[in-house]
Design a protein around this motif. Structure first.
Motif, PDB file in Angstrom:
ATOM      1  N   PHE A  50     -32.622 -61.574 -97.442  1.00 32.70           N
ATOM      2  CA  PHE A  50     -32.359 -62.204 -96.150  1.00 32.70           C
ATOM      3  C   PHE A  50     -31.654 -63.544 -96.354  1.00 32.70           C
ATOM      4  O   PHE A  50     -32.200 -64.453 -96.996  1.00 32.70           O
ATOM      5  CB  PHE A  50     -33.670 -62.413 -95.401  1.00 32.70           C
ATOM      6  CG  PHE A  50     -33.521 -63.074 -94.067  1.00 32.70           C
ATOM      7  CD1 PHE A  50     -32.969 -62.395 -92.997  1.00 32.70           C
ATOM      8  CD2 PHE A  50     -33.929 -64.393 -93.882  1.00 32.70           C
ATOM      9  CE1 PHE A  50     -32.822 -63.015 -91.762  1.00 32.70           C
ATOM     10  CE2 PHE A  50     -33.790 -65.017 -92.657  1.00 32.70           C
ATOM     11  CZ  PHE A  50     -33.233 -64.318 -91.584  1.00 32.70           C
ATOM     12  N   VAL A  51     -30.430 -63.672 -95.842  1.00 29.61           N
ATOM     13  CA  VAL A  51     -29.644 -64.901 -96.000  1.00 29.61           C
ATOM     14  C   VAL A  51     -30.214 -65.989 -95.099  1.00 29.61           C
ATOM     15  O   VAL A  51     -30.384 -65.792 -93.888  1.00 29.61           O
ATOM     16  CB  VAL A  51     -28.160 -64.644 -95.670  1.00 29.61           C
ATOM     17  CG1 VAL A  51     -27.382 -65.956 -95.670  1.00 29.61           C
ATOM     18  CG2 VAL A  51     -27.563 -63.664 -96.681  1.00 29.61           C
ATOM     19  N   THR A  52     -30.499 -67.152 -95.692  1.00 34.41           N
ATOM     20  CA  THR A  52     -31.098 -68.258 -94.951  1.00 34.41           C
ATOM     21  C   THR A  52     -30.130 -69.409 -94.701  1.00 34.41           C
ATOM     22  O   THR A  52     -30.284 -70.148 -93.735  1.00 34.41           O
ATOM     23  CB  THR A  52     -32.325 -68.800 -95.703  1.00 34.41           C
ATOM     24  OG1 THR A  52     -31.933 -69.199 -97.034  1.00 34.41           O
ATOM     25  CG2 THR A  52     -33.411 -67.732 -95.793  1.00 34.41           C
ATOM     26  N   ASN A  53     -29.113 -69.555 -95.564  1.00 37.87           N
ATOM     27  CA  ASN A  53     -28.138 -70.632 -95.359  1.00 37.87           C
ATOM     28  C   ASN A  53     -26.907 -70.386 -96.226  1.00 37.87           C
ATOM     29  O   ASN A  53     -26.999 -69.743 -97.283  1.00 37.87           O
ATOM     30  CB  ASN A  53     -28.743 -71.997 -95.718  1.00 37.87           C
ATOM     31  CG  ASN A  53     -27.898 -73.149 -95.195  1.00 37.87           C
ATOM     32  OD1 ASN A  53     -27.336 -73.056 -94.102  1.00 37.87           O
ATOM     33  ND2 ASN A  53     -27.790 -74.218 -95.956  1.00 37.87           N
ATOM     34  N   ILE A  54     -25.771 -70.897 -95.748  1.00 37.76           N
ATOM     35  CA  ILE A  54     -24.517 -70.815 -96.509  1.00 37.76           C
ATOM     36  C   ILE A  54     -23.789 -72.142 -96.355  1.00 37.76           C
ATOM     37  O   ILE A  54     -23.652 -72.664 -95.236  1.00 37.76           O
ATOM     38  CB  ILE A  54     -23.608 -69.675 -96.002  1.00 37.76           C
ATOM     39  CG1 ILE A  54     -24.342 -68.327 -95.998  1.00 37.76           C
ATOM     40  CG2 ILE A  54     -22.349 -69.572 -96.857  1.00 37.76           C
ATOM     41  CD1 ILE A  54     -23.550 -67.195 -95.361  1.00 37.76           C
ATOM     42  N   ILE A  55     -23.315 -72.674 -97.469  1.00 38.04           N
ATOM     43  CA  ILE A  55     -22.493 -73.888 -97.418  1.00 38.04           C
ATOM     44  C   ILE A  55     -21.311 -73.719 -98.367  1.00 38.04           C
ATOM     45  O   ILE A  55     -21.342 -72.905 -99.288  1.00 38.04           O
ATOM     46  CB  ILE A  55     -23.297 -75.151 -97.799  1.00 38.04           C
ATOM     47  CG1 ILE A  55     -23.837 -75.032 -99.228  1.00 38.04           C
ATOM     48  CG2 ILE A  55     -24.415 -75.407 -96.801  1.00 38.04           C
ATOM     49  CD1 ILE A  55     -24.473 -76.321 -99.747  1.00 38.04           C
ATOM     50  N   ALA A  56     -20.279 -74.497 -98.110  1.00 40.10           N
ATOM     51  CA  ALA A  56     -19.138 -74.513 -99.022  1.00 40.10           C
ATOM     52  C   ALA A  56     -19.489 -75.356-100.239  1.00 40.10           C
ATOM     53  O   ALA A  56     -20.224 -76.352-100.141  1.00 40.10           O
ATOM     54  CB  ALA A  56     -17.908 -75.076 -98.328  1.00 40.10           C
ATOM     55  N   SER A  57     -18.985 -74.972-101.391  1.00 40.59           N
ATOM     56  CA  SER A  57     -19.200 -75.760-102.600  1.00 40.59           C
ATOM     57  C   SER A  57     -18.431 -77.070-102.513  1.00 40.59           C
ATOM     58  O   SER A  57     -17.586 -77.264-101.629  1.00 40.59           O
ATOM     59  CB  SER A  57     -18.746 -74.975-103.829  1.00 40.59           C
ATOM     60  OG  SER A  57     -17.333 -74.804-103.790  1.00 40.59           O
ATOM     61  N   GLU A  58     -18.698 -77.985-103.427  1.00 39.77           N
ATOM     62  CA  GLU A  58     -18.028 -79.297-103.407  1.00 39.77           C
ATOM     63  C   GLU A  58     -16.520 -79.163-103.565  1.00 39.77           C
ATOM     64  O   GLU A  58     -15.762 -79.950-103.003  1.00 39.77           O
ATOM     65  CB  GLU A  58     -18.600 -80.188-104.512  1.00 39.77           C
ATOM     66  CG  GLU A  58     -20.048 -80.620-104.271  1.00 39.77           C
ATOM     67  CD  GLU A  58     -20.537 -81.574-105.344  1.00 39.77           C
ATOM     68  OE1 GLU A  58     -19.741 -81.918-106.258  1.00 39.77           O
ATOM     69  OE2 GLU A  58     -21.708 -81.990-105.272  1.00 39.77           O
ATOM     70  N   THR A  59     -16.081 -78.179-104.313  1.00 34.05           N
ATOM     71  CA  THR A  59     -14.637 -78.001-104.517  1.00 34.05           C
ATOM     72  C   THR A  59     -13.966 -77.309-103.336  1.00 34.05           C
ATOM     73  O   THR A  59     -12.743 -77.332-103.212  1.00 34.05           O
ATOM     74  CB  THR A  59     -14.368 -77.153-105.774  1.00 34.05           C
ATOM     75  OG1 THR A  59     -14.896 -75.830-105.567  1.00 34.05           O
ATOM     76  CG2 THR A  59     -15.024 -77.783-106.994  1.00 34.05           C
ATOM     77  N   GLY A  60     -14.773 -76.670-102.479  1.00 31.69           N
ATOM     78  CA  GLY A  60     -14.205 -75.916-101.377  1.00 31.69           C
ATOM     79  C   GLY A  60     -13.617 -74.587-101.802  1.00 31.69           C
ATOM     80  O   GLY A  60     -12.993 -73.897-100.997  1.00 31.69           O
ATOM     81  N   GLN A  61     -13.833 -74.197-103.062  1.00 33.38           N
ATOM     82  CA  GLN A  61     -13.265 -72.960-103.595  1.00 33.38           C
ATOM     83  C   GLN A  61     -14.283 -71.831-103.708  1.00 33.38           C
ATOM     84  O   GLN A  61     -13.976 -70.751-104.223  1.00 33.38           O
ATOM     85  CB  GLN A  61     -12.660 -73.217-104.978  1.00 33.38           C
ATOM     86  CG  GLN A  61     -11.549 -74.253-104.985  1.00 33.38           C
ATOM     87  CD  GLN A  61     -10.369 -73.828-104.117  1.00 33.38           C
ATOM     88  OE1 GLN A  61      -9.783 -72.776-104.327  1.00 33.38           O
ATOM     89  NE2 GLN A  61     -10.038 -74.662-103.145  1.00 33.38           N
TER      90      GLN A  61
END
Length: 490
Positions: free
Chosen positions: A218-229
């Motif tokens: 179950f996915v609880t959160n998603i964020i972009a990495s610091e590099t944005g890649q």
């Protein structure tokens, strides 16, 4: 940025994360892994393809009078692609379209579109002979006048129909012809068995070394990495918190796709609609039926009625009325504040837990009554199982939209927004094209219709896995079986 793209292209560790293991996410994972692209499929449930009821292949969209001609042509091409990928999931029996006398429509209104679909099917065959999966183009549809049906009513039904005429014998013998306009239309829109389709996806992904299948996740959160890649995806797997990093993310979360958009702060207008189909057991049935659709205006007491046969006397029933398949407050919009339309809690309880016994029986009885108004002897049918149900997303604001596929926010995020199962390969094609154009994968990797891992799965494996899925979901085993497993003769 260009050097970063080249670096990714040279890496063998390019990873794609797919959120959602319904028909869309599972098919995308199958498609990409067959191309040798590393995929992780995260599905919160125990198995794959557990979403809204799927029972037919929309090879022309003739179930829907209200959709545009272009959508019908698109659905035809997409359905052919899907049938070539999942031939083991197709029930090769035709569909009969009937316009009741109480309906405002006419049969003549349907014919121009059918002729165009017939010509388009022949064009697709001329383009690639492998597209000949619906029989001969001349038999894409056939008209039957009342006199023909009255003659067929004198014949005995067949358990192994060898002609289109033999498929019509149950219609001729058991349908109340006095309630219908003529001619009736037989069209090659086949059945699509959701349990066998899910079985094929599961087995293919388990065998493919390029896929990591993460069920109960179950996915609880998603964020972009610091590099944005890349994307950092937090998820819980059987109560354990985990995190994975992906170079590319595909949102295939079905009616919950808006929740993924909200995690990332992406806006998207969409609708979500809760629907249900009902399972009846007709012990008096003594023949092999085609699927039958009695047209009607959606949402009225005389809405479209759909009669889908399975082995063992089981039938899946739709009634596009407010007290059968459709629900008050069952169609909801997204908002400026959230990309996720808010279904009422009563629908979420049905999806995540179970129906009340009373509502299940009441709505199934209503569906039997509706179909019994056209097939009088069907009134003896009884409830056969719990409903097949779920919610589907519809991108934008048009509830009649059926032929949709994909949308993109940036180079590394795609939404698979297929309303109908037939659109998923078009979605996959567009994602591969975008990855290639952005140099995220080797530009030499092109969209494909070659699936050797999937095609290596045996019938015995499919049947065993499909039955396991039906048992796990508490449905009768015949729902995992086919009535007809060969292309019908003409």
């Amino acid at each position: 940025m260009e050097s970063q793209k080249k670096q990714v292209n040279k890496s063998s560790q390019f990873n794609v994360g797919i959120v959602g293991g319904g028909i869309a996410g599972s098919s995308l994972a199958l498609y990409l892994s067959e191309l040798g692209i590393n995929v992780s499929l995260l599905e919160k449930g125990e198995g794959l393809v557990n979403g809204p009821p799927i029972c037919h292949l929309h090879a022309g969209g003739n179930f829907y009078r209200e959709i545009s001609e272009q959508q019908c042509l698109t659905l035809l091409a997409q359905s052919i692609d899907l049938l070539r990928l999942y031939p083991f999931a197709a029930d090769y029996r035709p569909t009969v379209l009937a316009v009741p006398k109480h309906d405002d429509g006419t049969v003549d209104e349907l014919l121009p579109r059918l002729h165009k679909l017939q010509l388009e099917y022949q064009r697709l065959i001329d383009e690639n002979p492998d597209n000949k999966v619906l029989g001969e183009s001349r038999d894409y549809f056939r008209l039957f006048e009342r006199e023909q049906l009255e003659a067929l009513a004198l014949q005995e039904p067949s358990q192994d129909p060898q002609s289109l005429e033999q498929w019509m014998i149950p219609i001729a013998k058991y349908v109340d012809l006095d309630k219908l306009k003529f001619p009736l239309i037989l069209v090659q829109e086949f059945g699509l068995n959701t349990f066998r389709l899910g079985a094929g996806c599961t087995l293919s992904l388990q065998k493919n070394p390029h896929c990591q299948l993460l069920t109960n996740s179950f996915v609880t959160n998603i964020i972009a990495s610091e590099t944005g890649q890349s994307w950092l995806v937090d998820y819980q797997q059987e109560g354990v918190n985990k995190q994975a990093e992906f170079d590319y993310l595909i949102n295939a979360a079905g009616f919950r796709s808006g929740k993924i958009d909200d995690m990332l702060g992406f806006k998207r207008q969409r609708l979500v609609e809760f629907k249900a189909a009902y399972i009846a057991r007709w012990s008096d049935s003594d023949c092999l039926w085609p699927e039958v659709v009695f047209h009607g205006k959606r949402g009225t007491p005389n809405g479209m009625a759909q009669f889908t046969p399975y082995p063992g006397g089981y039938f899946q029933l739709h009634g596009m009325t407010g007290d059968i398949t459709l629900f008050d407050e069952g169609l909801v919009n997204s908002s400026e504040q959230s990309a996720q339309p808010k279904l009422a809690e009563k629908f979420l309880k049905k999806i995540d837990y179970k129906w009340s016994e009373q509502e299940m029986v009441t709505r199934t009885d209503r569906s039997i009554e509706l179909l019994g108004s056209y097939i009088p002897s069907f009134k003896s049918a009884k409830i056969g199982a719990k409903p097949l149900f779920g919610a589907q997303q519809i991108p934008g604001g048009d509830p009649t939209l059926r032929a949709t596929d994909v949308s993109f926010v940036n180079e590394r995020y795609a939404r698979c927004e297929a309303v109908k199962a037939s659109s998923v390969l078009t979605c996959a094609d567009e994602i591969v094209k975008q990855m290639s154009a952005c140099y995220l994968i080797d530009p030499s990797i092109k969209p494909t219709r070659s699936f050797p891992v999937t095609q290596s799965i045996s019938e015995e494996e499919i049947k065993e896995q499909a039955e396991k899925s039906a048992q796990r979901r508490d449905y009768p085993l015949p729902l995992a079986h086919l009535n007809v497993a060969k292309l019908p003769l003409t």
